[in-house]
Design a protein around this motif. Structure first.
Motif, PDB file in Angstrom:
ATOM      1  N   UNK A   9       0.818  -1.210   0.000  1.00 25.45           N
ATOM      2  CA  UNK A   9       0.000   0.000   0.000  1.00 25.45           C
ATOM      3  C   UNK A   9       0.853   1.261   0.000  1.00 25.45           C
ATOM      4  N   UNK A  10       1.885   1.296   0.828  1.00 28.86           N
ATOM      5  CA  UNK A  10       2.733   2.485   0.863  1.00 28.86           C
ATOM      6  C   UNK A  10       3.533   2.629  -0.434  1.00 28.86           C
ATOM      7  N   UNK A  11       3.933   1.508  -1.033  1.00 31.44           N
ATOM      8  CA  UNK A  11       4.621   1.575  -2.327  1.00 31.44           C
ATOM      9  C   UNK A  11       3.669   2.104  -3.400  1.00 31.44           C
ATOM     10  N   UNK A  54       6.542  11.087  -0.681  1.00 29.03           N
ATOM     11  CA  UNK A  54       6.371  11.088   0.777  1.00 29.03           C
ATOM     12  C   UNK A  54       5.046  11.733   1.176  1.00 29.03           C
ATOM     13  N   UNK A  55       4.642  12.768   0.460  1.00 24.73           N
ATOM     14  CA  UNK A  55       3.349  13.395   0.740  1.00 24.73           C
ATOM     15  C   UNK A  55       2.208  12.430   0.442  1.00 24.73           C
ATOM     16  N   UNK A  56       2.368  11.610  -0.598  1.00 27.12           N
ATOM     17  CA  UNK A  56       1.327  10.647  -0.948  1.00 27.12           C
ATOM     18  C   UNK A  56       1.197   9.571   0.129  1.00 27.12           C
ATOM     19  N   UNK A  57       2.324   9.136   0.676  1.00 26.36           N
ATOM     20  CA  UNK A  57       2.284   8.142   1.762  1.00 26.36           C
ATOM     21  C   UNK A  57       1.625   8.753   2.994  1.00 26.36           C
ATOM     22  N   UNK A  58       1.987   9.987   3.319  1.00 24.41           N
ATOM     23  CA  UNK A  58       1.368  10.657   4.463  1.00 24.41           C
ATOM     24  C   UNK A  58      -0.138  10.779   4.257  1.00 24.41           C
ATOM     25  N   UNK A  59      -0.557  11.120   3.054  1.00 27.82           N
ATOM     26  CA  UNK A  59      -1.989  11.230   2.763  1.00 27.82           C
ATOM     27  C   UNK A  59      -2.679   9.877   2.888  1.00 27.82           C
ATOM     28  N   UNK A  60      -2.025   8.823   2.410  1.00 31.94           N
ATOM     29  CA  UNK A  60      -2.595   7.480   2.522  1.00 31.94           C
ATOM     30  C   UNK A  60      -2.851   7.122   3.981  1.00 31.94           C
ATOM     31  N   UNK A 104      -3.012   3.084  11.243  1.00 36.05           N
ATOM     32  CA  UNK A 104      -1.812   3.917  11.096  1.00 36.05           C
ATOM     33  C   UNK A 104      -1.842   4.915  12.243  1.00 36.05           C
ATOM     34  N   UNK A 105      -0.791   4.945  13.040  1.00 42.20           N
ATOM     35  CA  UNK A 105      -0.761   5.825  14.210  1.00 42.20           C
ATOM     36  C   UNK A 105       0.422   6.780  14.128  1.00 42.20           C
ATOM     37  N   UNK A 106       0.129   8.052  14.353  1.00 42.47           N
ATOM     38  CA  UNK A 106       1.162   9.079  14.370  1.00 42.47           C
ATOM     39  C   UNK A 106       1.566   9.330  15.813  1.00 42.47           C
ATOM     40  N   UNK A 107       2.838   9.167  16.084  1.00 41.29           N
ATOM     41  CA  UNK A 107       3.384   9.391  17.422  1.00 41.29           C
ATOM     42  C   UNK A 107       4.151  10.706  17.424  1.00 41.29           C
ATOM     43  N   UNK A 108       4.138  11.354  18.554  1.00 40.75           N
ATOM     44  CA  UNK A 108       4.852  12.619  18.684  1.00 40.75           C
ATOM     45  C   UNK A 108       6.336  12.428  18.386  1.00 40.75           C
ATOM     46  N   UNK A 168       8.200  11.225  12.091  1.00 42.93           N
ATOM     47  CA  UNK A 168       7.848  11.785  10.789  1.00 42.93           C
ATOM     48  C   UNK A 168       6.834  10.905  10.064  1.00 42.93           C
ATOM     49  N   UNK A 169       6.902   9.612  10.281  1.00 46.85           N
ATOM     50  CA  UNK A 169       6.035   8.666   9.594  1.00 46.85           C
ATOM     51  C   UNK A 169       5.059   8.030  10.571  1.00 46.85           C
ATOM     52  N   UNK A 170       3.953   7.550  10.014  1.00 49.43           N
ATOM     53  CA  UNK A 170       2.990   6.816  10.823  1.00 49.43           C
ATOM     54  C   UNK A 170       3.498   5.391  11.018  1.00 49.43           C
ATOM     55  N   UNK A 171       3.269   4.863  12.191  1.00 52.87           N
ATOM     56  CA  UNK A 171       3.555   3.461  12.469  1.00 52.87           C
ATOM     57  C   UNK A 171       2.262   2.684  12.272  1.00 52.87           C
ATOM     58  N   UNK A 172       2.395   1.456  11.816  1.00 51.42           N
ATOM     59  CA  UNK A 172       1.222   0.605  11.695  1.00 51.42           C
ATOM     60  C   UNK A 172       1.094  -0.187  12.987  1.00 51.42           C
TER      61      UNK A 172
END
Length: 149
Positions: free
Chosen positions: A64-66, A77-83, A108-112, A115-119
């Protein structure tokens, strides 16, 4: 005799209609540019994507990220963030002879400071069935208070 529309043209027409939700069925990776508008449009509608993949949930998340990166290589990178923001939950099912089997629900979880979300898998299947993991959802879900134990 009608030429019809490509998948990408159908997505664009759906976005122009300004729906509150777009559900894509049988999403494929052979033309990733078709999903670029879904990830780059500023006020895109809610989205549900359905696609076939492997039983290996790690490979599915990577695929999915690819796909998001390939949808617009100049903005990968913006597309992955949007996904990860527009499709915050992944529900993995497997077709069985007698129906569908839940394999995993994750988020997908964003941690403080990251830069990237963790699954984070929220529920996973093993030989004994589906079990709630130690991870808790960061998105609001309308579930009973005692659902996560």
């Amino acid at each position: 005799d009608d030429v019809g529309m490509t998948f990408g043209e159908q997505i664009q027409a759906a976005l122009e209609a300004n729906p509150s939700l777009i559900a894509l069925d049988e999403l494929r990776s052979d033309d990733p540019s078709t999903i670029a508008p879904l990830l780059s449009q500023e006020n895109a509608p809610r989205q549900w994507w359905v696609f076939r993949g492997t039983n290996d949930t790690q490979r599915t998340r990577t695929a999915l990220t690819m796909l998001a990166r390939m949808s617009d290589p100049a903005q990968s990178e913006a597309q992955v963030a949007a996904l990860t923001q527009r499709l915050p939950l992944l529900i993995m099912l497997k077709r069985r002879r007698d129906g569908l089997e839940l394999r995993e629900i994750g988020e997908w979880q964003f941690r403080e400071g990251r830069e990237y979300a963790d699954y984070a898998p929220l529920m996973e299947a093993d030989f004994e069935g589906v079990h709630v993991t130690k991870n808790r959802p960061m998105h609001t879900l309308d579930l009973p208070e005692d659902f996560w134990g």
